[in-house]
Design an enzyme around this catalytic site. Structure first.
Site, mmCIF file in Angstrom:
data_model
loop_
_atom_site.group_PDB
_atom_site.id
_atom_site.type_symbol
_atom_site.label_atom_id
_atom_site.label_comp_id
_atom_site.label_asym_id
_atom_site.label_seq_id
_atom_site.Cartn_x
_atom_site.Cartn_y
_atom_site.Cartn_z
ATOM 1 N N TRP A 81 18.183 18.155 -131.971
ATOM 2 C CA TRP A 81 17.867 19.587 -132.012
ATOM 3 C C TRP A 81 16.498 19.657 -132.675
ATOM 4 C CZ3 TRP A 81 16.859 23.448 -135.659
ATOM 5 C CH2 TRP A 81 17.011 24.765 -135.211
ATOM 6 N N ASN A 113 19.075 12.782 -139.089
ATOM 7 C CA ASN A 113 19.441 14.195 -138.997
ATOM 8 C C ASN A 113 18.996 14.850 -140.292
ATOM 9 O OD1 ASN A 113 20.703 16.686 -138.712
ATOM 10 N ND2 ASN A 113 22.686 15.905 -139.403
ATOM 11 N N GLY A 114 18.203 15.908 -140.194
ATOM 12 C CA GLY A 114 17.722 16.583 -141.412
ATOM 13 C C GLY A 114 16.237 16.858 -141.286
ATOM 14 N N LYS A 123 28.867 37.194 -130.805
ATOM 15 C CA LYS A 123 29.436 36.315 -129.761
ATOM 16 C C LYS A 123 28.705 36.536 -128.454
ATOM 17 C CE LYS A 123 31.063 34.165 -131.589
ATOM 18 N NZ LYS A 123 31.456 33.817 -132.918
ATOM 19 N N GLU A 167 24.979 35.239 -128.478
ATOM 20 C CA GLU A 167 24.727 33.798 -128.578
ATOM 21 C C GLU A 167 25.112 33.033 -127.316
ATOM 22 O OE1 GLU A 167 28.408 32.632 -131.618
ATOM 23 O OE2 GLU A 167 26.593 31.451 -131.671
ATOM 24 N N LYS A 220 25.829 23.560 -133.635
ATOM 25 C CA LYS A 220 27.083 23.916 -134.294
ATOM 26 C C LYS A 220 26.946 23.938 -135.811
ATOM 27 C CE LYS A 220 31.475 24.819 -134.381
ATOM 28 N NZ LYS A 220 31.845 26.209 -134.045
HETATM 29 O O1 M6R Z 1 29.838 26.070 -140.207
HETATM 30 P P1 M6R Z 1 29.584 27.457 -140.705
HETATM 31 O O2 M6R Z 1 30.803 28.306 -140.687
HETATM 32 O O3 M6R Z 1 28.912 27.485 -142.057
HETATM 33 O O4 M6R Z 1 28.541 28.080 -139.691
HETATM 34 C C1 M6R Z 1 27.976 29.331 -139.945
HETATM 35 C C2 M6R Z 1 27.244 29.867 -138.730
HETATM 36 O O5 M6R Z 1 26.205 29.003 -138.369
HETATM 37 C C3 M6R Z 1 28.179 30.035 -137.524
HETATM 38 O O6 M6R Z 1 29.265 30.848 -137.827
HETATM 39 C C4 M6R Z 1 27.409 30.640 -136.326
HETATM 40 O O7 M6R Z 1 27.049 31.943 -136.616
HETATM 41 C C5 M6R Z 1 28.275 30.546 -135.078
HETATM 42 N N1 M6R Z 1 27.534 29.902 -134.035
HETATM 43 C C6 M6R Z 1 28.706 31.856 -134.562
HETATM 44 O O8 M6R Z 1 29.508 31.733 -133.435
#
Ligand code: M6R
Length: 611
Positions: free
Chosen positions: A74, A100-101, A491, A494, A606
């Site tokens: 990414w 990664n980072g 939702k 995205e 993710k």
């Molecule tokens: O792993 P997390 O719950 O900390 O992630 C937080 C957000 O990145 C995550 O909820 C993001 O908004 C989702 N893609 C929404 O569907």
């Protein structure tokens, strides 16, 4: 955000690495690559595009090594391209690294290396790492294993930022070194083999026993042994953890996408999250929680801190806690909270919600709260994830692996868990026993109510077909329905790339209503009987201006709307767990109609492990 995988054993590494990368692709998917060692030489193949495209390159089948590393990217530094893809090699081609980072001081390190005649091929921050390892290796007086280990340790001490890295060396063809700092990395141990990955589900079909690395712990791995060192190169012991998730839970299981599978898994996820924590005839029980009345009475404010969907769950949690425990709650976006010098005292309790447990901003916010003396609770779905190692208390949702980038079952499980925590606190405080009884009753019925909603989704699918070409969609709701409007809107944007916004229904006429014109879709959530008439008036205001309406409600409506989705009645505080389901499905079906990749939407990943 990127996914990294590694293998060291007796089997050919390439198919294992490709398999792992395909499962990690949700973390990033703009380019991919793998490197293996053969005859003391590193072979490295990488490409712009998806893992499947990498796997179609004919030379990849010539990789026969049994030690290898892989990466799915990414992009942060440098556009997606073959040159910017990982693995990155040093100038002598004796070290290969996947990362990664983000290396924050990479420009300074690049200048330093350039002054020692190193050349750079890519625009990435990562490329400094293999070259620094080479530099430290070349200038080291150590020998054997120690020389490799010390070169990696010395390199990491020069890096600022976050990283999980795997290092291969042609000088040490039977070994690999891995290390993490503020980025996830796990090592799965099999019989004469080890698997390395950014997360457990990607390698769950290969290993059940895992080492969970902590920051600045270095693993020196050979096929039948893993030795751990701290940053002073002193060997340390680490416990192995048996993971009981079954591998099938990370598969699509006959569904076309992970998102649809995960939407349908919500009854199970909620049943598992409730577990034996609540029952009608005994007090709520949360493992490892030892809060007492005196402490809870001393709490003057609760902060809930999270990002994205998890933050939306927090907004519903606020309603529940304030209602049952009568303690004021503030919900904060983690990336804002950490930089605003929040007023936290020892009388604050801070709850951090993160499905992955790896979100950089949420982890940093938790660390900040701890320095200010607050007690911290992490709500996570991933056992042993980074945040769980920082928090005073951790409580898990048991939703199972969530693979689709768009969060669904994690969200509803988080709300249920927040409700359970609220009940636990309220019971200790001796507050609102009648409300608690009703809430418990209704929590237990949630899984079967969701099953009812999921039984027939035809109306939602048909409505998606009508509106999938639209440019703007609005979501409105009042009170408990407003955070659900926000979640429905997130939702949709995205995974369908349709612009959408959420507003409290009563706020529309203070500006946003100017955007309502003929045929614009307004999605409205109506679960509050007391606010029903007011909410209907708000909907009429947009209908008058030509809007199409999609209503999610548990009330009887005496008005005509374009589509009405009825959901079962429940306690108002937890109604978002039910009202969000049609919104998840609407976003899903719209994305499918548009022919998009539902599980891997553009520009997203993710786990957001960079700030
Ligand atoms: O792993 P997390 O719950 O900390 O992630 C937080 C957000 O990145 C995550 O909820 C993001 O908004 C989702 N893609 C929404 O569907």
């Amino acid at each position: 955000m990127c996914g990294i995988v590694g293998y060291i054993g007796e089997k050919k590494a390439k198919p294992i690495l490709i398999n792992g990368l395909l499962r990690l692709e949700y973390r990033g998917y703009d380019s991919a690559g793998i490197a293996t060692i053969e005859n003391n030489e590193i072979k490295n193949i990488k490409n712009k595009g998806r893992v499947s495209e990498l796997n179609n390159i004919s030379e990849i089948n010539s990789l026969n090594g049994t030690v290898g590393i892989g990466h799915t990217r990414w992009a942060t530094h440098g556009k997606p391209s073959s040159l910017n893809s990982h693995p990155h090699m040093d100038n002598s081609n004796n070290f290969a690294v996947v990362h990664n980072g983000i290396i924050e001081n990479y420009s300074d390190l690049k200048e330093f290396l350039k002054s020692h005649k190193y050349k750079f091929l890519s625009e990435t921050d990562t490329e400094v790492i293999p070259n620094l390892i080479h530099f430290n290796y070349k200038n080291s007086n150590e020998t054997g294993e120690n020389k490799f280990l010390k070169a990696v340790i010395d390199t990491c001490k020069m890096l600022k930022g976050s990283y999980a890295i795997e290092v291969l060396s042609a000088y040490h063809p039977d070994n690999m070194i891995v290390v993490r700092k503020d980025s996830p990395l796990v090592i799965g141990k099999g019989e004469n083999e080890c698997y390395i990955s950014s997360d457990i589900p990607a390698i769950l079909s290969f290993a059940k026993d895992f080492y969970l690395l902590n920051d600045m712990e270095f693993a020196y791995i050979s096929k039948n042994n893993v030795k751990f060192y701290n940053d002073k190169a002193i060997e340390i012991n680490k416990e192995i953890k048996n993971i009981t998730w079954d591998a099938g839970s990370a598969e699509k299981d006959g569904y076309p996408d992970f998102m649809l599978k995960e939407i349908n898994e919500q009854p199970k996820a909620i049943r598992e999250t409730i577990g034996s924590r609540i029952s009608l005839d005994s007090k709520t029980n949360i493992d490892d929680f030892n809060f007492n009345k005196k402490y809870l009475q001393s709490i003057t404010k609760i902060f809930i801190v999270a990002c994205g969907t998890a933050m939306h769950a927090g907004l519903t949690g606020k309603n529940i806690i304030e209602n049952l425990c009568e303690i004021p709650v503030e919900v904060e976006v983690a990336s804002e909270f950490r930089y605003k010098n929040p007023i936290i005292t020892q009388n604050s309790l801070c709850i951090f919600i993160t499905q992955s447990g790896e979100t950089a901003d949420t982890i940093a916010a938790l660390k900040l709260a701890k320095t200010k003396g607050a007690k911290t609770i992490a709500i996570s779905n991933v056992i042993g994830s980074s945040i769980t190692r920082e928090a005073d208390y951790t409580i898990y949702t048991h939703a199972g692996p969530e693979i689709a980038v768009a969060s669904t079952k994690a969200y509803t499980s988080q709300i249920v868990l927040l409700a359970i925590i609220s009940i636990y606190f309220a019971e200790i405080l001796g507050k609102n026993p009648k409300k608690i009884e009703d809430l418990k009753n209704n929590i237990l019925k949630l899984p079967s109510h969701i099953e009812t909603i999921l039984k027939d989704t035809t109306k939602i699918k048909d409505f998606a077909k009508k509106i999938f070409k639209e440019k703007d969609v609005f979501f409105i709701g009042r009170n408990v329905d407003y955070p659900v409007a926000m979640e429905g809107s997130l939702k949709l944007k995205e995974i369908s790339y349709i612009h959408s916004e959420a507003y409290p229904s009563g706020e529309l006429k203070h500006g946003p209503i100017a955007l309502i014109e003929n045929n614009v879709t307004v999605v409205s959530i109506l679960t509050n009987r007391l606010l029903l008439e007011k909410s209907i008036s708000n909907i009429q205001e947009v209908v008058t201006r030509g809007a199409k309406t999609f209503i999610v409600t548990n009330q009887e409506l005496n008005h005509e709307f374009d589509e009405v989705i009825k959901i079962p009645k429940t306690n108002a505080l937890i109604s978002p767990v039910l009202s969000v389901i049609p919104l998840q499905l609407l976003a899903y079906y719209i994305s499918k109609e548009k022919g998009l990749d539902v599980d891997k939407p553009r520009n997203l990943a993710k786990s957001v492990t960079v700030e």
